[in-house]
Structures are given as C-alpha cells and as structure tokens.
Write a protein that holds these residues in place. Structure first.
Motif, PDB file in Angstrom:
ATOM      1  N   GLY A 192       0.828  -1.206   0.000  1.00 59.71           N
ATOM      2  CA  GLY A 192       0.000   0.000   0.000  1.00 59.71           C
ATOM      3  C   GLY A 192       0.865   1.259   0.000  1.00 59.71           C
ATOM      4  N   LYS A 193       2.047   1.146  -0.618  1.00 62.60           N
ATOM      5  CA  LYS A 193       2.971   2.291  -0.645  1.00 62.60           C
ATOM      6  C   LYS A 193       2.352   3.478  -1.385  1.00 62.60           C
ATOM      7  CE  LYS A 193       6.033  -0.415  -2.466  1.00 62.60           C
ATOM      8  NZ  LYS A 193       5.429  -1.743  -2.250  1.00 62.60           N
ATOM      9  N   GLY A 194       1.652   3.173  -2.514  1.00 55.79           N
ATOM     10  CA  GLY A 194       1.027   4.244  -3.295  1.00 55.79           C
ATOM     11  C   GLY A 194       0.058   5.037  -2.443  1.00 55.79           C
ATOM     12  N   GLY A 235       3.824  -1.317  -9.126  1.00 55.51           N
ATOM     13  CA  GLY A 235       2.491  -0.840  -9.468  1.00 55.51           C
ATOM     14  C   GLY A 235       1.907  -0.237  -8.204  1.00 55.51           C
ATOM     15  N   HIS A 236       1.812   1.078  -8.158  1.00 54.76           N
ATOM     16  CA  HIS A 236       1.357   1.765  -6.948  1.00 54.76           C
ATOM     17  C   HIS A 236      -0.021   2.376  -7.194  1.00 54.76           C
ATOM     18  CE1 HIS A 236       5.780   2.250  -5.445  1.00 54.76           C
ATOM     19  NE2 HIS A 236       5.429   1.000  -5.659  1.00 54.76           N
ATOM     20  N   THR A 237      -0.979   1.973  -6.377  1.00 53.89           N
ATOM     21  CA  THR A 237      -2.367   2.395  -6.584  1.00 53.89           C
ATOM     22  C   THR A 237      -2.728   3.541  -5.649  1.00 53.89           C
ATOM     23  OG1 THR A 237      -2.797   0.057  -6.936  1.00 53.89           O
ATOM     24  CG2 THR A 237      -4.727   1.491  -6.789  1.00 53.89           C
ATOM     25  N   THR A 243       9.497 -13.341 -12.479  1.00 53.39           N
ATOM     26  CA  THR A 243       9.669 -11.878 -12.605  1.00 53.39           C
ATOM     27  C   THR A 243       8.463 -11.265 -13.322  1.00 53.39           C
ATOM     28  OG1 THR A 243      10.687 -11.781 -14.804  1.00 53.39           O
ATOM     29  CG2 THR A 243      12.166 -12.260 -12.951  1.00 53.39           C
ATOM     30  N   THR A 244       8.449  -9.942 -13.347  1.00 55.05           N
ATOM     31  CA  THR A 244       7.379  -9.237 -14.059  1.00 55.05           C
ATOM     32  C   THR A 244       7.671  -9.174 -15.565  1.00 55.05           C
ATOM     33  OG1 THR A 244       8.497  -7.139 -13.702  1.00 55.05           O
ATOM     34  CG2 THR A 244       6.864  -7.776 -12.047  1.00 55.05           C
ATOM     35  N   LYS A 245       8.817  -9.671 -15.962  1.00 53.12           N
ATOM     36  CA  LYS A 245       9.278  -9.682 -17.371  1.00 53.12           C
ATOM     37  C   LYS A 245       9.336  -8.271 -17.962  1.00 53.12           C
ATOM     38  CE  LYS A 245       7.807 -14.379 -18.221  1.00 53.12           C
ATOM     39  NZ  LYS A 245       6.825 -15.225 -18.819  1.00 53.12           N
ATOM     40  N   THR A 272      14.086 -12.609  -5.618  1.00 57.89           N
ATOM     41  CA  THR A 272      14.003 -11.189  -5.260  1.00 57.89           C
ATOM     42  C   THR A 272      13.971 -10.366  -6.542  1.00 57.89           C
ATOM     43  OG1 THR A 272      16.400 -10.954  -5.300  1.00 57.89           O
ATOM     44  CG2 THR A 272      15.419 -11.551  -3.176  1.00 57.89           C
ATOM     45  N   THR A 273      13.896  -9.067  -6.381  1.00 58.39           N
ATOM     46  CA  THR A 273      14.113  -8.194  -7.531  1.00 58.39           C
ATOM     47  C   THR A 273      15.617  -7.901  -7.593  1.00 58.39           C
ATOM     48  OG1 THR A 273      13.297  -6.248  -8.708  1.00 58.39           O
ATOM     49  CG2 THR A 273      13.640  -5.982  -6.317  1.00 58.39           C
ATOM     50  N   SER A 274      16.038  -6.932  -8.390  1.00 59.24           N
ATOM     51  CA  SER A 274      17.479  -6.731  -8.605  1.00 59.24           C
ATOM     52  C   SER A 274      17.987  -5.413  -8.027  1.00 59.24           C
ATOM     53  CB  SER A 274      17.781  -6.801 -10.098  1.00 59.24           C
ATOM     54  OG  SER A 274      17.359  -8.044 -10.593  1.00 59.24           O
TER      55      SER A 274
END
Ligand code: GDP
Ligand code: IMO
Ligand code: MG
Length: 421
Positions: free
Chosen positions: A15-17, A40-42, A125-127, A235-237
């Motif tokens: 919920g960062k957005g 993706g921040h909502t 990953t999200t590609k 993880t991510t990078s």
C-alpha cells in the motif's frame, strides 16, 4: 522540513502508493529511488483510481516527482504514463535523473528468455527487463537517460552493446534480430521527448535538503524482495531497503529524518519463492478475494498468508524503521480468528530471525499467536480508539513485538480512510 522515507517491509504491494499519496500533502518533492515499472502503486482519490508504475505517487497531489538515478526507466512506458496523466488532467511536474539507466528492448527479451529457460525454477519476474537492466548497469554496459538525447553517443553505445546482446539472444534460441538503426531512431526519439525532464536531480534534491524542503522518498517493492536481504534469489534486482534510498536519490545518509515501514495487516507475495505463512486454504482465498489481491502490474493473483512478524522485524532492523504504517486492516474484518507468526520452527529449533539459506526459509514452519477477530470496522473512524477493541489489541501486539511505534493505520483504499496515530 524533513526527509521522510517510505518503504515496504514485506514482499511489495503493502500500500505504498496509498500511504505516499497521503503524506504527499506535506511534501515538496516525491522521489522514486529504485525499481522500475515492475512496481504498481495504486492511489484512490474519491472515485478516481490511478495505477502508477514509474512516476512517483506524489504527482497526484500536484507535487514535483523525481525519478532518481537508482531507478531503471522503460521510456516507452514512462511516456505512456505521462500521456495518460495529462489526459486525466494530472499533468505531472517531473524531473528525471540524467544518470538513471534505461530499460532497452533486449532487456525485456532476455528477462523472458531467462525465465523460460529456468522453467519450473524461474523467479517469476514481471518480465519488464528489470534484472537484465540492473545487471548491465553493474557490468558497465548500461545506457543512461542522458545518453538517449545525443544521437552520436547513443549510436556509439549501441554499436558496442548490441552485438553482445544479440549473442545472448541467439544462445537462448530466440529468433529476435536487434536492428541497430531502428533501436537508435526509436530510443533517440524517446530521449527527445523526455529531454525536457532530464536533469541533475541529485543537485536539485541537495539544494532542497539545504533549504529544508519536505522530501518524501517512495520505495518500490519491499524488504523481502531486496537483492541482498530478501528471499534471494527470489528477489528483484535492486536495493529496496533504506540503504538503497540515498544511493538511488543522490543524497547523504544523514539527511533522512524518518523511515516509515509499511506493513500490510497480513502477508502477500507475487511470483515464486518461499512464503512461510502462506495459506493454501479457504482463509487464504478469503484474504485474496476481500483484499483484491491481484497484481497491479501483471494481474497475477497474489499468494496470501497471515502476518509474519519475523519478516517485519527483519525489515525494521535492516532499515532502522522509525515508525510503522499498518495497511489493509479492514480486510481482516469478519474473521473469527486471526493469527500472527512470531517465530519459526526450523529443523526442531525455534528461531526468531530470517535465515539466509533459501532451503532453510522453505523449511521454516511458522509459530503463531492467535487473536480473536472482530466483525467490522467503520471506514470513517478517525482514531484508533474508534476501531473494534480486538483490532486495537492486534495493533498493540504488532507495536510491542516490533518495538516500533505505529504512526498511521489504513482502513480502506481511499485517501480519507486513514488514521494518523
Ligand atoms: P503498492 O505497490 O505498495 O503501492 O500497493 P498496490 O497498489 O500494488 O496494492 C495495494 C492495494 O491495496 C491497492 O489496490 C490499494 O488501493 C489497496 N489498499 C491500500 N490500502 C488499503 C487499505 O487500507 N484497505 C483496503 N481495503 N485496500 C487498501
Ligand atoms: P510494488 O512496488 C510485488 C516481484 C516479482 C518477482 C520478483 C522479481 O508494486 O510493491 P522483477 O520483475 O522485479 O525482476 O521480479 O519481484 N516484484 C514485485 N512484487 N510488488 C512489486 O512492486 C514487485 N516488483 C517486483 O513478482 O517475484
Ligand atoms: Mg504494487
């Protein structure tokens, strides 16, 4: 008069957005410092919903958004996002670091190819080309925002890098042929469109720090996706933890006054990798349904589980979190019992820290403390004392276990469904 950092303490989508939008009311600058359009921040304001991937969430409140040097930018996606915001009457005030690395077409091809090659051992990953782009940055094969503007520079870089990338693509057996001229023209055109925003954002930010402006640093992903302290290699990078923020924004570590760790009231994860408190039962399905737990970027269903305080404590420790923002508390409405993981059982031993070995994480069995649930909370509550007694007990437990005070509680996606403590 301060620099405030907001980070996710779990596996992203905390919920960062929403929280960044809420705090943006007091900010002069809102800065993304890592990640790219894997995020993706909502943000929900009244009936309007915005889903931002690269543009900092503060632009919805009309604040200057900075895309810092630590971010990786897909220029095509960024331009689409800017155009959509303009169409919706939210023309963003934006600055882009000249040093931010650019996600190129071969990064996206290679992200997909690596995942396909790994098969059932994939990262999930999200590609979006994130991993290959960060790898190239560290391998010194990156193309940066400033390089897009000058055609000769871009040409020189492409002439050096494309043959390397074509070799990789061929090895994976992918049919794509990288067309140097086409990539040069397309990416130089992106550069020309973005030129008005590209600048020395680190100088601008340091001036702002000196003038005691309010700066909000907006994290993407979460601690457990950090490339060092997350569930590596799942993880991510980038560095999603507090340490990554000053590098990715170009300001000194001593400038940060407050570090807000966002904690979703339960746990979710998109993609592969262990999730100790995962619920593969009706309760998990319930959390997914009520919490609308589907990826903002890829629409993939998010795996759900109970709140894991071993994870949250790990996050608070590594990032020196000074206050917590608890989100989606309302999603727990109607559950008769709510569980919280306080430690793990690993090969017969009780541990209260997050292990480094991924096989150990997989073997960890959560040890739970059980809480009585509540029926429903009033989304117009303005004080914690307005919430059901059981919810107050739940919040107090989180505070006591983590030894970090709660500064905000979110009880709905909207801007107004927020309680400042
Ligand atoms: P982010 O990546 O951390 O910004 O989070 P996402 O936007 O990907 O996912 C969070 C989702 O939960 C979004 O759909 C938000 O609108 C929603 N949300 C945020 N806070 C709350 C809350 O307190 N209650 C409910 N019900 N939804 C929330
Ligand atoms: P926000 O900012 C949740 C996950 C992916 C995958 C892993 C690696 O919205 O919280 P990548 O494409 O980064 O190489 O994928 O990280 N992931 C996220 N999960 N929220 C995100 O961002 C994420 N960004 C990446 O699902 O497991
Ligand atoms: Mg998200």
């Amino acid at each position: 008069m301060s620099v405030t950092l907001v980070i996710g303490t779990q596996w992203g989508d905390e919920g960062k957005g929403k929280v960044v939008d809420y705090y943006s009311k007091n900010a002069d600058y809102v800065v993304r410092f890592q990640g790219g359009n894997n995020a993706g921040h909502t943000i929900k304001v009244g009936d309007e919903v915005y889903k931002l991937h690269v543009v900092p969430s503060g632009v919805i409140q009309g604040k200057t958004g900075i895309i810092g040097n630590g971010v990786v930018i897909d220029p095509e996606i960024l331009l689409q996002e800017i155009d959509e915001l303009i169409q919706r009457g939210k023309k963003p005030k934006l600055l882009i670091s000249d040093r931010a690395n650019i996600i190129m077409p071969y990064h996206k091809i290679l992200d997909g190819a690596e995942e396909q090659f790994l098969g059932d051992k994939k990262i999930g990953t999200t590609k979006r080309g994130i991993g290959p782009c960060y790898s190239d940055k560290v391998a010194r094969n990156g193309i940066r925002a400033i390089d897009l503007i000058d055609k000769d520079t871009l040409h020189r870089l492409l002439a050096r890098i494309l043959p390397l990338k074509q070799k990789m693509i061929d090895i994976y057996g992918i049919k794509n042929k990288l067309d140097e001229k086409e990539i040069l023209e397309t990416y130089n055109a992106f550069g020309k469109r973005l030129e008005q925003y590209i600048t020395t954002t680190h100088i601008e930010l340091n001036k702002a720090v000196r003038k005691k402006k309010n700066i909000l640093l907006e994290g993407a992903q979460g601690t457990m996706l950090d490339v060092e302290f997350g569930t590596y290699p799942y993880t991510t990078s980038s560095h999603t933890i507090a340490g990554g923020s000053t590098i990715g924004a170009g300001i000194g570590p001593k400038t940060i006054d407050e570090i807000i760790g966002i904690v979703k009231a339960y746990t979710t994860r998109v993609g592969e990798g262990p999730l100790p408190t995962e619920l593969l039962d009706k309760t998990g399905e319930h959390l997914q349904k009520i919490g609308h737990e589907f990826g903002t970027t890829t629409s993939r269903p998010r795996r759900c589980g109970w709140l894991d305080l071993v994870v949250v404590k790990h996050s608070c420790l590594i990032s020196g979190v000074t206050s917590l923002a608890i989100t989606k508390l309302d999603v727990l409405d109607g559950l008769s019992e709510i569980k919280v993981c306080t430690s793990y059982s690993l090969h017969g031993e009780t541990i209260d820290f997050f292990p480094a070995r991924i096989d150990d994480v997989t073997a960890c069995k959560p040890i739970y403390k059980s809480f009585k649930g509540w029926t429903t909370m009033d989304s117009s509550s303005k004080k914690v004392s307005d919430l059901p007694k059981e919810a107050q007990t739940y919040l107090r437990f989180i505070e006591n276990e983590t030894d970090v005070p709660i500064g905000l509680v979110s009880i709905g996606p909207g801007r107004t469904e927020t309680i400042e403590v």
